[in-house]
Scaffold this active site. Structure first.
Site, PDB file in Angstrom:
ATOM      1  N   GLN A  87      55.632  56.384  49.378  1.00 35.81           N
ATOM      2  CA  GLN A  87      54.945  56.947  50.539  1.00 35.81           C
ATOM      3  C   GLN A  87      53.627  57.530  50.064  1.00 35.81           C
ATOM      4  O   GLN A  87      53.586  58.237  49.051  1.00 35.81           O
ATOM      5  CB  GLN A  87      55.810  58.059  51.146  1.00 35.81           C
ATOM      6  CG  GLN A  87      55.350  58.473  52.520  1.00 35.81           C
ATOM      7  CD  GLN A  87      56.179  59.608  53.092  1.00 35.81           C
ATOM      8  OE1 GLN A  87      56.948  60.257  52.380  1.00 35.81           O
ATOM      9  NE2 GLN A  87      56.000  59.872  54.371  1.00 35.81           N
ATOM     10  N   VAL A  95      43.337  42.802  53.574  1.00 40.29           N
ATOM     11  CA  VAL A  95      43.159  43.736  54.682  1.00 40.29           C
ATOM     12  C   VAL A  95      42.396  44.961  54.248  1.00 40.29           C
ATOM     13  O   VAL A  95      41.395  45.347  54.840  1.00 40.29           O
ATOM     14  CB  VAL A  95      44.517  44.184  55.239  1.00 40.29           C
ATOM     15  CG1 VAL A  95      44.300  45.237  56.307  1.00 40.29           C
ATOM     16  CG2 VAL A  95      45.238  42.987  55.800  1.00 40.29           C
ATOM     17  N   TYR A 122      47.038  49.675  35.160  1.00 41.47           N
ATOM     18  CA  TYR A 122      46.050  50.040  36.182  1.00 41.47           C
ATOM     19  C   TYR A 122      46.051  51.555  36.405  1.00 41.47           C
ATOM     20  O   TYR A 122      45.011  52.206  36.312  1.00 41.47           O
ATOM     21  CB  TYR A 122      46.377  49.306  37.481  1.00 41.47           C
ATOM     22  CG  TYR A 122      45.368  49.494  38.585  1.00 41.47           C
ATOM     23  CD1 TYR A 122      44.105  48.904  38.517  1.00 41.47           C
ATOM     24  CD2 TYR A 122      45.693  50.242  39.724  1.00 41.47           C
ATOM     25  CE1 TYR A 122      43.191  49.063  39.554  1.00 41.47           C
ATOM     26  CE2 TYR A 122      44.787  50.398  40.757  1.00 41.47           C
ATOM     27  CZ  TYR A 122      43.532  49.809  40.668  1.00 41.47           C
ATOM     28  OH  TYR A 122      42.635  49.974  41.690  1.00 41.47           O
ATOM     29  N   PHE A 161      38.910  44.203  53.565  1.00 43.98           N
ATOM     30  CA  PHE A 161      38.179  43.902  54.775  1.00 43.98           C
ATOM     31  C   PHE A 161      37.736  45.196  55.448  1.00 43.98           C
ATOM     32  O   PHE A 161      36.602  45.353  55.874  1.00 43.98           O
ATOM     33  CB  PHE A 161      39.085  43.089  55.706  1.00 43.98           C
ATOM     34  CG  PHE A 161      38.386  42.667  56.940  1.00 43.98           C
ATOM     35  CD1 PHE A 161      37.510  41.606  56.897  1.00 43.98           C
ATOM     36  CD2 PHE A 161      38.576  43.345  58.114  1.00 43.98           C
ATOM     37  CE1 PHE A 161      36.837  41.223  58.037  1.00 43.98           C
ATOM     38  CE2 PHE A 161      37.916  42.963  59.254  1.00 43.98           C
ATOM     39  CZ  PHE A 161      37.040  41.904  59.217  1.00 43.98           C
TER      40      PHE A 161
HETATM   41  P1  NAD Z   1      37.823  43.225  43.410  1.00 40.91           P
HETATM   42  O1  NAD Z   1      38.876  42.651  42.499  1.00 40.91           O
HETATM   43  O2  NAD Z   1      37.447  42.440  44.606  1.00 40.91           O
HETATM   44  O3  NAD Z   1      36.526  43.588  42.610  1.00 40.91           O
HETATM   45  C1  NAD Z   1      36.502  43.915  41.260  1.00 40.91           C
HETATM   46  C2  NAD Z   1      35.326  43.218  40.623  1.00 40.91           C
HETATM   47  O4  NAD Z   1      35.286  43.578  39.229  1.00 40.91           O
HETATM   48  C3  NAD Z   1      35.420  41.691  40.689  1.00 40.91           C
HETATM   49  O5  NAD Z   1      34.198  41.149  41.095  1.00 40.91           O
HETATM   50  C4  NAD Z   1      35.763  41.298  39.245  1.00 40.91           C
HETATM   51  O6  NAD Z   1      35.311  40.015  38.915  1.00 40.91           O
HETATM   52  C5  NAD Z   1      35.078  42.403  38.475  1.00 40.91           C
HETATM   53  N1  NAD Z   1      35.633  42.637  37.142  1.00 40.91           N
HETATM   54  C6  NAD Z   1      36.932  42.781  36.812  1.00 40.91           C
HETATM   55  N2  NAD Z   1      37.049  42.976  35.489  1.00 40.91           N
HETATM   56  C7  NAD Z   1      35.790  42.985  34.991  1.00 40.91           C
HETATM   57  C8  NAD Z   1      35.246  43.126  33.692  1.00 40.91           C
HETATM   58  N3  NAD Z   1      36.031  43.317  32.622  1.00 40.91           N
HETATM   59  N4  NAD Z   1      33.903  43.060  33.538  1.00 40.91           N
HETATM   60  C9  NAD Z   1      33.098  42.843  34.610  1.00 40.91           C
HETATM   61  N5  NAD Z   1      33.551  42.696  35.859  1.00 40.91           N
HETATM   62  C10 NAD Z   1      34.890  42.753  36.033  1.00 40.91           C
HETATM   63  O7  NAD Z   1      38.368  44.660  43.862  1.00 40.91           O
HETATM   64  P2  NAD Z   1      37.810  45.701  44.927  1.00 40.91           P
HETATM   65  O8  NAD Z   1      38.845  45.866  45.961  1.00 40.91           O
HETATM   66  O9  NAD Z   1      36.425  45.362  45.329  1.00 40.91           O
HETATM   67  O10 NAD Z   1      37.825  47.022  44.044  1.00 40.91           O
HETATM   68  C11 NAD Z   1      36.667  47.557  43.474  1.00 40.91           C
HETATM   69  C12 NAD Z   1      37.005  48.867  42.794  1.00 40.91           C
HETATM   70  O11 NAD Z   1      37.600  49.770  43.732  1.00 40.91           O
HETATM   71  C13 NAD Z   1      37.976  48.726  41.636  1.00 40.91           C
HETATM   72  O12 NAD Z   1      37.566  49.608  40.608  1.00 40.91           O
HETATM   73  C14 NAD Z   1      39.275  49.195  42.220  1.00 40.91           C
HETATM   74  O13 NAD Z   1      40.126  49.730  41.227  1.00 40.91           O
HETATM   75  C15 NAD Z   1      38.819  50.245  43.207  1.00 40.91           C
HETATM   76  N6  NAD Z   1      39.811  50.444  44.271  1.00 40.91           N
HETATM   77  C16 NAD Z   1      39.982  49.517  45.269  1.00 40.91           C
HETATM   78  C17 NAD Z   1      40.934  49.735  46.264  1.00 40.91           C
HETATM   79  C18 NAD Z   1      41.131  48.755  47.401  1.00 40.91           C
HETATM   80  O14 NAD Z   1      41.872  49.056  48.328  1.00 40.91           O
HETATM   81  N7  NAD Z   1      40.498  47.625  47.393  1.00 40.91           N
HETATM   82  C19 NAD Z   1      41.751  50.868  46.224  1.00 40.91           C
HETATM   83  C20 NAD Z   1      41.568  51.776  45.176  1.00 40.91           C
HETATM   84  C21 NAD Z   1      40.589  51.557  44.216  1.00 40.91           C
END
Ligand code: NAD
Ligand code: UDP
Length: 321
Positions: A280, A216, A173, A219
């Site tokens: 941290q 969380v 990742y 959300f």
């Molecule tokens: P999530 O897992 O809910 O959403 C990711 C989506 O991508 C899902 O719908 C999944 O089915 C889809 N997906 C995964 N692999 C795929 C592929 N090969 N082809 C097509 N679709 C694919 O996660 P999220 O929390 O909504 O995160 C969305 C983005 O934000 C991601 O890129 C994640 O790295 C980034 N991000 C999220 C957070 C967080 O706190 N949630 C923090 C840092 C970065």
């Protein structure tokens, strides 16, 4: 010490010619926007906003961690299209902007098939950049605070290069996102692609969840991050820009807060940490404040009751239980 960022825009070419539609009257009110990973948490909230803003929205998602259920209110809408598609395969669509979110974000899911996670980050981002190049679209990548690894400076500003284990269980990742950022800047310099990079922070830290470690944070994302992403996409700054909450607390403080809120009688149990978990983290959000006029609005004490309500609803547990 933060490292110098270098002049990463130095050799950037002018952007490729966008589709003629971009300049037509029709386009102004009907921008065509691709959201990869749009069936996930952040993606589906972003889709809600874009649809409410009268955009034409195409979602490409393989439903690995997302679900059609998150988008059910838009299915059948004339401005909405949902494609079951894996971004590691090429995608041919005609769009003006791409929000590239597709990637599992929870450690449990991204560690499940690490090779697939790397492919999604590297080949997936390459494909979306190829698409952006062909159609002259602007592309935004949702990168992550994980690119800072276990940071040696605190708080983290965007110019910090990070402290990442290249061979650990989280590397698929962390390093995947780092390569995705590299690809974004190489397409920008080499082909003039208009890029935007957001580094999203996990506002409430890892592993405080029901099942997937992110309920969380996701959300809260609904209320906060989507605005930041849209401001970044439509503004003039390439990024990377930290999007997160600088309010800092330890995991013990968090656990105590949750205990107080849910049931003061529960016992907090200490377990061993997972490998390479950053010890941290706290975003420096000066850039987001100054360049995007964005900052988070929900404090922990206000966010937790919202989370409690959401959990109770999902688990079917009434309040006075
Ligand atoms: P999530 O897992 O809910 O959403 C990711 C989506 O991508 C899902 O719908 C999944 O089915 C889809 N997906 C995964 N692999 C795929 C592929 N090969 N082809 C097509 N679709 C694919 O996660 P999220 O929390 O909504 O995160 C969305 C983005 O934000 C991601 O890129 C994640 O790295 C980034 N991000 C999220 C957070 C967080 O706190 N949630 C923090 C840092 C970065
Ligand atoms: N690509 C895509 N959709 C497009 C254009 C390209 O998915 O509309 C993919 C393409 O299949 C390739 C990747 O994006 O794997 C990179 O494309 P680019 O044209 O930049 O590189 P090249 O194909 O020349 O290696």
């Amino acid at each position: 010490m933060a490292q110098p960022n270098g002049d990463h825009n130095a050799a950037a070419k002018p952007p490729p010619t966008p589709s003629p539609l971009r300049f037509s009257k029709f386009f102004q009110s009907n921008m065509r926007i691709l959201v990869t990973g749009g069936a996930g948490f952040i993606g589906s909230h972003l889709v809600d906003k874009l649809m409410e803003n009268e955009k034409n929205v195409i979602v490409a998602d393989n439903y690995f961690t997302g679900s059609k259920d998150n988008l059910k209110k838009w299915i059948g809408h004339p401005r909405f299209e949902l494609i079951r598609h894996d971004v590691t395969e090429p995608l041919l669509v005609e769009v003006d902007q791409i929000y590239h979110l597709a990637c599992p974000a929870s450690p449990i899911f991204y560690k499940y098939n690490p090779v697939k996670t790397i492919k999604t980050n590297v080949i997936g981002t390459l494909n979306m950049l190829g698409l952006a190049k062909r159609v002259g679209a602007r592309i935004l990548l949702t990168s992550t605070s994980e690119v800072y690894g276990d940071p040696l400076i605190h708080p983290q500003e965007e110019s910090y290069w990070g402290n990442v284990n290249p061979i650990g269980v989280r590397s698929c990742y962390d390093e995947g996102k780092r390569v995705a950022e590299t690809l974004m800047f190489d397409y920008h310099r080499q082909h003039g692609i208009e890029i935007r990079i957001a580094r999203i922070f996990n506002t409430y830290g890892p592993r405080m969840n029901i099942d997937d470690g992110r309920v969380v944070s996701n959300f809260i994302a609904q209320a906060l991050r989507v605005d930041g992403l849209m401001k970044l996409m439509n503004g003039e700054n390439t990024g990377p820009i930290n999007i997160g909450n600088p309010g800092e607390f330890t995991m013990i403080e968090l656990a105590e807060n949750v205990k107080e809120l849910i049931n003061p009688k529960v016992e907090i149990k200490m377990v061993e940490n997972t490998p390479d978990d950053p010890r941290q983290r706290k975003p420096n959000i000066t850039k987001a404040r100054e360049l995007l006029k964005w900052e988070p609005k929900i404090k922990l004490k206000d966010g937790l009751p919202l989370m409690e309500e959401d959990f109770r609803l999902r688990l079917g547990v009434p309040r006075n239980n």
